[in-house]
Design a protein around this motif. Structure first.
Motif, PDB file in Angstrom:
ATOM      1  N   PHE B 154       0.842  -1.195   0.000  1.00 36.70           N
ATOM      2  CA  PHE B 154       0.000   0.000   0.000  1.00 36.70           C
ATOM      3  C   PHE B 154       0.877   1.245   0.000  1.00 36.70           C
ATOM      4  O   PHE B 154       0.662   2.166  -0.790  1.00 36.70           O
ATOM      5  CB  PHE B 154      -0.944  -0.008   1.213  1.00 36.70           C
ATOM      6  CG  PHE B 154      -2.029   1.024   1.114  1.00 36.70           C
ATOM      7  CD1 PHE B 154      -2.911   1.019   0.047  1.00 36.70           C
ATOM      8  CD2 PHE B 154      -2.177   2.004   2.089  1.00 36.70           C
ATOM      9  CE1 PHE B 154      -3.922   1.962  -0.056  1.00 36.70           C
ATOM     10  CE2 PHE B 154      -3.184   2.958   1.989  1.00 36.70           C
ATOM     11  CZ  PHE B 154      -4.052   2.936   0.919  1.00 36.70           C
ATOM     12  N   GLY B 155       1.894   1.227   0.869  1.00 38.57           N
ATOM     13  CA  GLY B 155       2.834   2.347   0.862  1.00 38.57           C
ATOM     14  C   GLY B 155       3.427   2.525  -0.528  1.00 38.57           C
ATOM     15  O   GLY B 155       3.427   3.624  -1.093  1.00 38.57           O
ATOM     16  N   ALA B 156       3.889   1.432  -1.110  1.00 39.63           N
ATOM     17  CA  ALA B 156       4.506   1.501  -2.436  1.00 39.63           C
ATOM     18  C   ALA B 156       3.532   2.102  -3.447  1.00 39.63           C
ATOM     19  O   ALA B 156       3.883   3.000  -4.209  1.00 39.63           O
ATOM     20  CB  ALA B 156       4.944   0.111  -2.873  1.00 39.63           C
ATOM     21  N   LEU B 158       1.034   4.125  -2.973  1.00 41.52           N
ATOM     22  CA  LEU B 158       0.836   5.563  -2.769  1.00 41.52           C
ATOM     23  C   LEU B 158       2.065   6.347  -3.199  1.00 41.52           C
ATOM     24  O   LEU B 158       1.977   7.465  -3.699  1.00 41.52           O
ATOM     25  CB  LEU B 158       0.519   5.839  -1.306  1.00 41.52           C
ATOM     26  CG  LEU B 158      -0.796   5.231  -0.815  1.00 41.52           C
ATOM     27  CD1 LEU B 158      -0.948   5.450   0.680  1.00 41.52           C
ATOM     28  CD2 LEU B 158      -1.975   5.833  -1.553  1.00 41.52           C
ATOM     29  N   LEU B 159       3.255   5.736  -3.021  1.00 46.49           N
ATOM     30  CA  LEU B 159       4.483   6.472  -3.310  1.00 46.49           C
ATOM     31  C   LEU B 159       4.865   6.393  -4.781  1.00 46.49           C
ATOM     32  O   LEU B 159       5.409   7.320  -5.352  1.00 46.49           O
ATOM     33  CB  LEU B 159       5.619   5.939  -2.443  1.00 46.49           C
ATOM     34  CG  LEU B 159       5.471   6.216  -0.947  1.00 46.49           C
ATOM     35  CD1 LEU B 159       6.431   5.367  -0.145  1.00 46.49           C
ATOM     36  CD2 LEU B 159       5.671   7.693  -0.644  1.00 46.49           C
ATOM     37  N   PHE B 161       2.836   5.344  -7.718  1.00 48.32           N
ATOM     38  CA  PHE B 161       1.975   5.609  -8.864  1.00 48.32           C
ATOM     39  C   PHE B 161       1.493   7.043  -8.894  1.00 48.32           C
ATOM     40  O   PHE B 161       1.232   7.643  -7.861  1.00 48.32           O
ATOM     41  CB  PHE B 161       0.775   4.667  -8.875  1.00 48.32           C
ATOM     42  CG  PHE B 161       1.166   3.251  -9.139  1.00 48.32           C
ATOM     43  CD1 PHE B 161       1.585   2.861 -10.394  1.00 48.32           C
ATOM     44  CD2 PHE B 161       1.152   2.322  -8.118  1.00 48.32           C
ATOM     45  CE1 PHE B 161       1.964   1.555 -10.636  1.00 48.32           C
ATOM     46  CE2 PHE B 161       1.524   1.026  -8.353  1.00 48.32           C
ATOM     47  CZ  PHE B 161       1.936   0.634  -9.614  1.00 48.32           C
ATOM     48  N   ASN B 162       1.397   7.571 -10.097  1.00 46.71           N
ATOM     49  CA  ASN B 162       0.830   8.889 -10.267  1.00 46.71           C
ATOM     50  C   ASN B 162      -0.527   8.707 -10.924  1.00 46.71           C
ATOM     51  O   ASN B 162      -0.646   8.570 -12.132  1.00 46.71           O
ATOM     52  CB  ASN B 162       1.735   9.742 -11.150  1.00 46.71           C
ATOM     53  CG  ASN B 162       1.254  11.167 -11.153  1.00 46.71           C
ATOM     54  OD1 ASN B 162       0.075  11.404 -10.927  1.00 46.71           O
ATOM     55  ND2 ASN B 162       2.148  12.094 -11.393  1.00 46.71           N
ATOM     56  N   PHE B 163      -1.565   8.656 -10.079  1.00 45.77           N
ATOM     57  CA  PHE B 163      -2.880   8.255 -10.549  1.00 45.77           C
ATOM     58  C   PHE B 163      -3.351   9.067 -11.747  1.00 45.77           C
ATOM     59  O   PHE B 163      -4.123   8.618 -12.571  1.00 45.77           O
ATOM     60  CB  PHE B 163      -3.893   8.379  -9.412  1.00 45.77           C
ATOM     61  CG  PHE B 163      -3.540   7.538  -8.238  1.00 45.77           C
ATOM     62  CD1 PHE B 163      -3.773   6.171  -8.259  1.00 45.77           C
ATOM     63  CD2 PHE B 163      -2.941   8.088  -7.124  1.00 45.77           C
ATOM     64  CE1 PHE B 163      -3.435   5.390  -7.178  1.00 45.77           C
ATOM     65  CE2 PHE B 163      -2.596   7.306  -6.049  1.00 45.77           C
ATOM     66  CZ  PHE B 163      -2.840   5.949  -6.069  1.00 45.77           C
ATOM     67  N   SER B 262      -7.956   2.098  -8.346  1.00 46.33           N
ATOM     68  CA  SER B 262      -7.567   3.058  -7.323  1.00 46.33           C
ATOM     69  C   SER B 262      -6.715   2.340  -6.300  1.00 46.33           C
ATOM     70  O   SER B 262      -6.636   1.106  -6.291  1.00 46.33           O
ATOM     71  CB  SER B 262      -8.807   3.635  -6.635  1.00 46.33           C
ATOM     72  OG  SER B 262      -9.335   2.666  -5.757  1.00 46.33           O
ATOM     73  N   ALA B 263      -6.074   3.120  -5.431  1.00 39.11           N
ATOM     74  CA  ALA B 263      -5.172   2.518  -4.453  1.00 39.11           C
ATOM     75  C   ALA B 263      -5.912   1.546  -3.537  1.00 39.11           C
ATOM     76  O   ALA B 263      -5.349   0.579  -3.057  1.00 39.11           O
ATOM     77  CB  ALA B 263      -4.517   3.611  -3.624  1.00 39.11           C
TER      78      ALA B 263
END
Ligand SMILES: Nc1ncnc2c1ncn2[C@@H]1O[C@H](COP(=O)(O)OP(=O)(O)OP(=O)(O)O)[C@@H](O)[C@H]1O
Ligand SMILES: Nc1ncnc2c1ncn2[C@@H]1O[C@H](COP(=O)(O)OP(=O)(O)OP(=O)(O)O)[C@@H](O)[C@H]1O
Ligand SMILES: O[C@@H]1[C@H](O)[C@H](O)CO[C@H]1O
Ligand SMILES: [Mg+2]
Ligand SMILES: [Mg+2]
Lengths: 337, 339, 524, 324
Positions: B154-156, B158-159, B161-163, B262-263
């Motif tokens: 999850f951290g990865a 968020l860090l 991907f550029n949605f 989505s994340a």
């Protein structure tokens, strides 16, 4: 041979302190304790302010509910199960406590909340111990049930938590001594006495270690398991009340966040998910470590998204190192002998 | 003295009410009917009940509709099944799904659909490999390892991907997932046959190959496998790699069907994938389980949501009933000691 | 159904059965009266109407082939299993069955065949916790002291009360299990193959305990396959066959052959086959300076087709030696040659590839996947990732499987029965069977005849000898000296992790083996 | 709170606390916030300290806000994890004279300013639109957001009341979990037993899932309310306009965060600002859908990156979009 024996009796008559250490090691507590000490030092170096009254209280109020729920999870793990419904139980006790405060005197509200926790635990326990169903399956289903009951009791954040209750649970007892830590210690010590100093406590460890053997020894394995579930529910309810009080609100979803984090804490505590091994001190300190990582990153000025990654790495390292170390030493012994 | 055999039900007074009297005969039945069909039977029962409440629920289209959502859950739970069979569990399924889905969308532009698909599966394989190595080489328990992995991912996500740069979904993917096709005159989304084929292939591998059977040996008694000279670690790691690849595959399928990424898209599969496997009749203690059963489990879950929707009691109470029915279903055949 | 022949042989002791179905304890002196006990597991009729009685101060033996129902009867008396029907009366009072606690409270205690100790508990906890209410304080200190005293009174000073049971050797675990049963000074003590892992001194120790107990008027039900022990300790006995009492006997009124044919239901004589003549002097396995946990530098050389016995007392490195040779435990050696291949070390995977097979000590934990079928359990070492598996594989190998099931006469309803439903002994046979006719160069046996019946033993001896005839080298650790002496070409005796003596030809006698086990090197 | 703390530089240090990270809506909110903070006008005035916490956990939000206090910020903006769960931190802040602004959702406390979308209105506007657009068939299906979350519980009673007063009958209910996939599955389940619903109300989500459910069930479209402002929702209206899909996407702009910052700076500069500021949600219907649907953006692209009066350019906001 038999000559040596009286000597042993003498030695065992006053168990050397090392016996405690041995037990801690067997229960996997050494690693999490060390980890916490290191973590704490790093924290204080990065942010000496932690030791100010204000920050101590903030930190304590943050970790205490997690620590308590983790202890509830630990009990289930000790008897070889896992509780997926623990977050829902927490939400339910939380809203029962908050809503009852509007109607009944505080002590009654507390009793009701604890009673509800006990009831949830026994519900799961009956199905697991006497219904022979796997804990993970039962609690998966009961999570839906408890969760929706919680939202029936209180459909949105609210309830009658007062300033007074906040101060009594989350304020300071003495300067530099947050009340929440006192309550946590009380619960932890009582639980420790029960697990280490009563037969039932040892039964709980035994049931997780090998249920069939415990039954063949003439002990009521099922009853023991049931009691462990009930106890877990009660401790979870205390965590729920501490959470309600420190956030000064009842919230029907407040428990959701605690399912994975309680499991993670028990994991970091080095408990065996097959049952029979796990320590209270390890669990409490593991909860403190995991609970404070977010804070640490904040003061270190690191993007808070890293906390997911760092928590994971801490778990891998802390739980992994002893295993690796064990293998190495064993291999070395193999060479030497 | 002549030995007289008395019916099993007639057990002497004072016997603990622990095991219900029926359970022996239930187990006999269970031993005759293969376990993997129990959930299917449960589904049929629920399906008929639905028909009794609302006759228009018992149509072919209604069946296909339920099956479509069931198969998506099933695809997301195949990896979980593999993990559970080998006495493990894969709680990193949710964010493996999200990670591969986002990776796929992110890579379609540079590598094209096929390249992106391959890359997505590769991420799943790598995640599974890491799980497997940590579990079998470092000896961490699967729950711990995969929960930690899930958080790490999850951290990865968020860090990394550029949605905002996620491109639209390629037609070729839509064609094998959400596109309507007609099979034997029945109109269905392509994902249904896709999932059923995957199920067939996996079940063959599990039941009829040496690797599949070794996985069961490792699951029911790892030490036996080791002393039998089976490469336990390699089998385990292989299992987790496959589990990761299947979760990644699910991620891509979900993107295709819902056209969403989505994340948090995997979150709901944490519990539902385990539920599908357990309701599917697998033993959470390992050594028992099947992908056919998992499809059955997913069908049961999907049918239950269809049923509670009929009741129109409000979303919250429907959740409660959902839980109750799941409980009833697993107590029918979920006993730990019924082999 | 009681066998006339045997009653004739022992008129005095053959009791006209008192326990009438209404369950009245007729003869006052009878301590235990079991009447028409029936236990069925679904389709399986484990016990089909067994009646017997046991008088104060007497040792009653229960014998029978594997799967005859001995353990099931024992478990019913102990309360671990609820009888499907029938009555159990202990000193006049009917025993509310189905509760171990009940049985214990009415003075019936049992040392189970599959040990009932909690692995993560200490010896002290295992000895202390089962007694008394659960809602009482518990002190590690006190329990350790109590346990130490108990072990002292039972003359087991070498067992550390603080040790975690999981870390003890099987023999020590068995001793603790027995001590726990003895601790309550039971009226009736049930020993279900309690000696199966014990070496002669261990058995002597056990018999002393039994005599102490019976001297105080207690009774013992003794389940064992070792007829020698039965002859020595049993006052009376009952023979079980297929869940029924096939006959009864009294001390001195029987011979091994009679008993065996009664168990088997046909004539059979007990004998040990001789080791086959060696056709080649090729070496199958040779190792020098082997070191591992508990193994302190052992040199071994095993010829093709040779049966090498490993003797010695429990805990002197036999188990460790076998595990090391197979690669199940980390080990090093100065030189190590398996089937002509020189290796620096090995792992189970490599060992099996190089033609080594291993029958481990603990069949339930290490031997069988109990949730899988008989057929697949035989095939475990032979699963290859890319080959067929499952039913088609079992079907394809049907010939081999049936051959083994027949050769070892395994009691099963076929290759597709779950191995968990087999009796202890029959499970044991499967663990051995998987290595038969599979092009092995070396097979390592950890006491494969433990807890299996006489006929099964002979079938196993034959099988071992056949393997040797095919040129397979056998390393055979046995707790039964007789086996070593009769069926092995050569016996090495371990003492404190090293070879203290090697016995062949005329020097290979029971006394020499026992002597060497004690650390005395017999003069050449 | 006029002389900003933090020694040397003269910037206002403003803390922003956001729970439940990782959602498009919230990522977009943060992007617009940072875009404004770095706009020429604000660059030299403000320094942002953004803290995200896991889940929707009030305890973590409390601790994070108290950490901001300990860190000496001049003002705290926070998107409430719960409408009442941050009192502990708020009390701390007010004792130290640090103003707190609830930003995004409502918060019940005298001590905080509120700069939020008017979610309650968001509920009823949609309901009224549905009543106007319903045909003969007054049977409607209702999908809640996430039961137990203030946002949801604050609006849903109003919704059902409005609908029933207006003569509609709610024949089926479920939740959309604020997630299009869930919305689509729930709607399909409902359509299986109630193929004849005359309209759908889905709270703050479902703009794509609900139409998809009708399409895949081969049923004619009915008026649909629902949306959290995903690009795909606007585009769905465009895509299915021919096939008779009429829809109303009512949602709060994520850029409400930027609006919060604007108000915060005003406050720190000593201006009077209104204590309770509720802004009407954004409404996308068939009429204006074309203006919002961005063909070059994926369907899960969150709209509402700008706020009336702020004029944030898309490319500026994009610089800060997503967790990096
Ligand atoms: N640990 C215990 N705590 C409380 N009561 C016990 C305990 N062990 C035994 N008992 C009492 O003894 C009775 C019999 O215990 P036992 O261990 O035989 O289990 P059971 O109830 O007979 O059934 P099962 O063995 O299948 O659980 C129990 O019903 C209980 O009343
Ligand atoms: N749990 C069970 N389920 C099904 N069948 C069983 C079970 N336990 C025992 N049996 C069957 O009951 C019969 C008697 O088993 P039991 O263990 O009493 O034999 P035994 O005389 O002790 O044999 P051994 O000498 O090998 O220990 C066997 O045929 C066995 O297969
Ligand atoms: O994050 C939530 C949900 O995404 C909803 O769509 C709108 O309100 C936001 O706060
Ligand atoms: Mg037996
Ligand atoms: Mg019992």
């Amino acid at each position: 041979m038999s000559v040596a024996a009286p000597a042993r009796i003498l030695r065992s008559a006053r168990i050397p302190r090392s016996a405690g250490i041995t037990r801690l090691r067997r229960e996997g507590a050494i690693a999490p304790i060390t980890a916490f000490v290191v973590f704490f030092l790093v924290y204080v170096i990065i942010n000496p302010e932690l030791l100010t009254r204000f920050q101590l209280q903030t930190a304590a109020n943050l970790v205490v509910p997690l620590a308590l729920v983790a202890l509830g999870q630990l009990l289930i793990v000790l008897v070889g199960g896992i509780d997926i419904s623990i977050g829902a139980i927490m939400s339910l006790c939380n809203v029962v406590f908050a809503t009852q405060l509007e109607i009944v005197p505080v002590p009654v509200a507390i009793l009701l909340a604890v009673g509800v926790g006990l009831a949830c635990g026994l519900f799961n326990g009956l199905l697991v111990a006497y219904g022979g169903l796997p804990a993970i399956a039962v609690t998966l289903a009961s999570a839906f049930i408890f969760g929706s009951i919680a939202r029936e009791v209180l459909d949105r954040p609210g309830g009658g938590i007062t300033k007074a209750i906040y101060l009594a649970t989350s304020g300071e007892l003495l300067p530099y001594l947050p009340v929440s830590l006192v309550w946590l210690s009380v619960v932890a010590v009582l639980l420790w006495l029960l697990l280490q100093r009563t037969a039932l406590g040892r039964h709980i460890y035994g049931v997780g270690s090998n249920m069939e053997s415990v039954r063949a020894a003439g002990l009521n394995a099922r009853l023991t398991k049931l009691l462990a579930f009930g106890l877990s529910g009660m401790i979870t309810s205390v965590g729920a009340m501490m959470l309600a009080a420190s956030t000064v609100t009842g919230d029907p979803r407040s428990g959701d966040a605690y399912l994975l984090s309680s499991i993670a804490a028990v994991a970091l505590a080095g408990a065996a998910f097959t049952g029979g091994r796990g320590s209270i001190i390890g669990t409490v300190l593991a909860a403190c470590t995991l609970g404070l990582i977010g804070n640490l990153l904040f003061f270190a000025g690191i993007n808070s998204y890293w906390q997911y990654v760092i928590s994971a790495l801490i778990i891998f390292v802390v739980v992994g190192l002893p295993v690796v170390w064990g293998r190495i030493t064993f291999a070395l012994k193999g060479r030497r002998s | 003295m002549t030995s007289s055999t008395v019916p099993a039900s007639q057990s002497p007074a004072g016997a603990p009410s622990g095991k219900p009297l029926g359970s022996a005969s239930v187990r006999q039945l269970g031993s005759r009917i293969p376990r993997s069909t129990w959930p299917l039977i449960a589904f049929v029962v629920l399906f008929v009940i639905g028909g009794l409440i609302r006759p228009n629920l018992i149509t072919i289209d209604s069946l296909v509709g339920t099956a479509t959502f069931a198969i998506i859950l099933a695809i997301a739970s195949f990896g979980q099944t593999i993990a559970v069979i080998q006495a493990g569990i894969d709680l990193s399924v949710p964010n493996t799904i999200a990670f591969s889905a986002l990776a796929f969308l992110g890579l379609v532009a540079p590598f094209g659909p096929v390249g992106a698909f391959a890359a997505a599966l590769l991420t799943g394989a790598v995640i599974g490999l890491l799980n497997g190595v940590v579990i079998s080489k470092l000896g961490l328990t699967p729950i711990v390892t995969t929960i930690a992995m899930n958080g790490l991912l999850f951290g990865a996500i968020l860090l990394v991907f550029n949605f905002s740069e996620l491109t639209a979904i390629p037609e070729s993917l839509l064609a094998i997932t959400s596109a309507k096709i007609s099979l034997l005159g029945v109109e269905t989304a392509a994902v249904l046959p896709l999932g059923l084929v995957l199920m067939g292939v996996l079940q063959l591998v599990l039941s009829f190959t040496g690797w599949g059977r070794s996985l069961f040996v490792v699951g029911s008694a790892a030490e036996v496998a080791r002393l039998g000279g089976l490469p336990v670690d390699r089998i385990r790691i292989g299992g987790y790699v496959l589990s990761g690849v299947l979760a990644a595959f699910a991620g891509v399928v979900i993107v295709g069907y819902y056209q969403q990424a989505s994340a948090t898209m995997g979150a709901s599969y944490l519990l539902s994938s385990v539920a599908a496997v357990v309701v599917g009749g697998a033993s959470i203690f390992g050594g028992r389980g099947s992908v056919v059963g998992t499809v059955g489990g997913a069908l049961v879950l999907a049918q239950v949501s269809t049923l509670v929707a009929v009741l129109n009691l409000g979303a919250n109470i429907q959740q409660l009933i959902y839980g109750v029915i799941i409980l009833l279903v697993i107590s029918l055949y979920g006993r730990r000691n019924s082999a | 159904m009681t066998d006339a022949r045997m009653d004739a042989a022992a008129p005095a002791a053959a009791p006209e059965h008192p326990g009438a179905p209404d369950g009245h304890p007729s003869p006052v002196e009878a301590l235990l009266v079991a009447t028409d006990l029936v236990k069925s597991y679904g389709p399986v009729q484990a016990v089909q109407g067994v009646s017997f009685q046991c008088n104060p101060g007497e040792v009653l033996a229960l014998v029978g082939e594997n799967g005859a129902g001995k353990s099931t009867v024992a478990k019913m008396l102990a309360g671990a299993v609820t009888p499907t029907s029938g009555s159990i009366v202990v000193s006049g009072r009917p025993l509310a069955s189905g509760s171990v606690r009940q049985s214990r409270q009415s003075g019936v205690r049992c040392a189970f065949q599959e040990l009932a100790l909690v692995p993560d508990w200490t010896v002290a906890e295992n000895l202390g916790l089962p007694d008394g209410a659960p809602y009482r304080g518990f002190s590690q200190k006190k329990s350790v002291v109590a346990a130490a005293e108990l072990l002292e009174t039972f003359d087991l000073p070498h067992i550390d009360p603080r040790a975690t049971v999981g870390t003890l050797s099987l023999a020590d675990r068995q001793l603790v299990e027995i001590a726990r049963a003895l601790a309550g000074r039971p009226k009736l003590l049930i020993l279900d193959e309690a000696s199966s892992a014990l070496t002669p001194p261990g058995v002597a120790w056990l018999f002393q305990r039994i005599r102490d107990l019976t001297a105080e008027g207690g009774s013992v039900i003794y389940v064992s396959h070792r007829l020698g022990e039965i002859a020595e300790i049993a006052d009376r006995g009952a023979v079980l066959r297929d869940g029924k009492v096939a006959g009864e006997f009294v001390r001195g009124s029987w011979t091994d052959d009679q008993l065996i044919s009664l168990m088997a239901g046909r004539e059979a004589a007990r004998f040990f086959p001789d080791p086959p003549a060696r056709t080649t002097d090729a070496t199958a396995l040779s190792v020098t300076g082997l070191r591992s946990e508990g193994v302190h530098g052992i040199d071994l050389s095993l010829g093709a087709g040779e049966i090498l016995g490993i003797g010695g007392l429990q805990g002197h490195g036999q188990a460790e030696l076998l595990r090391a040779l197979f690669g199940a435990a980390p080990a090093t050696a100065d030189s190590w040659v398996i089937a002509g291949r020189s290796v620096s070390g090995t792992t189970p995977v490599r060992s099996v590839r190089h033609g080594v097979g291993y029958v481990p000590e603990d069949r339930k934990r290490e031997g069988l996947a109990l949730e899988m079928t008989v057929g697949e359990n035989l095939l475990v070492p032979w699963f290859k990732a890319y080959q067929l598996g499952g039913r088609p594989r079992v079907a394809r190998e049907r010939g081999w499987i049936d051959g083994i099931l027949a050769a070892l006469s395994v009691r099963t309803r076929g290759p597709n029965e779950l191995s968990g439903a087999l009796s202890g002994g029959n499970q044991q046979k499967l663990v051995f069977g998987r290595w038969m006719n599979r092009a092995r160069t070396v097979v390592l046996l950890h006491d494969p005849t433990r807890g299996i019946d006489v006929r099964a033993k002979q079938e196993l001896y034959e099988a071992i000898v056949d393997l040797a005839k095919q040129g397979v080298g056998i390393v055979w650790f046995s707790t039964e000296v007789e086996e070593l002496v009769h069926v092995c070409h050569r016996v090495v005796v371990l003492y404190q992790g090293t070879v203290i003596d090697e016995l062949t030809g005329t020097r290979l006698t029971g006394d020499a083996v026992v002597g060497a086990s004690m650390g005395l090197r017999a003069a050449a | 709170s006029d002389a900003p703390a933090g020694g040397g530089d003269e910037k206002f240090v403003i803390g922003f606390e956001q729970p439940l990270g990782g959602q498009a809506w919230r990522e977009m909110g943060l992007a617009s916030l940072q875009a404004l903070a770095n706009s020429p006008e604000y660059k030299d005035k403000v320094e942002l300290k953004i803290v995200r916490t896991n889940d929707n956990d009030a305890a973590q939000q409390n601790a994070a806000m108290q950490n901001l206090i300990a860190d000496g910020v001049d003002l705290i903006l926070f998107d409430p994890a719960s409408s009442s769960g941050a009192d502990a931190a708020i009390t701390q802040a007010s004792t130290q004279g640090i103003p707190v602004i609830a930003n995004g959702g409502p918060y019940d406390s005298e001590d905080v300013y509120v700069v939020s979308t008017d979610w309650a209105t968001a509920g009823s506007t949609g309901a009224e639109w549905l009543l106007e657009n319903l045909g003969e068939n007054k049977n409607v299906a209702v999908l809640e957001g996430l039961a137990g979350v203030p946002l949801n519980e604050g609006s849903m009673p109003g919704v059902t009341e409005t609908l029933e007063k207006g003569g509609a009958t709610i024949v089926a209910q479920d939740t959309n979990g604020w997630n299009e996939a869930t919305a689509q599955e729930a709607m399909s389940n409902i359509l299986r037993s109630n193929p004849d619903v005359g309209g759908v109300y889905s709270f703050l989500t479902g703009g794509q899932g609900v139409p998809e459910a009708f399409a895949s069930a081969g049923l004619p479209f009915v008026p649909v309310v629902g949306g959290s402002g995903y690009n795909g929702e606007a585009c769905a209206l465009v895509k299915y306009d021919g096939e008779g899909l009429t829809g109303d996407m009512v949602f709060g702009q994520p850029a409400i965060y930027a609006k919060g910052l604007e108000q915060a700076v005003k406050l720190l500069e000593g201006e009077e600002i209104e204590k309770q500021q509720y802004f009407p949600p954004l409404e996308i219907t068939n009429d204006n859908a074309k203006d919002y649907c961005l063909d070059d953006k994926p369907s899960n692209f969150q709209l509402g990156y700008d706020f009336p009066g702020l004029d944030l350019p898309l490319e500026d906001v994009m610089k800060y979009y997503s967790g990096s």
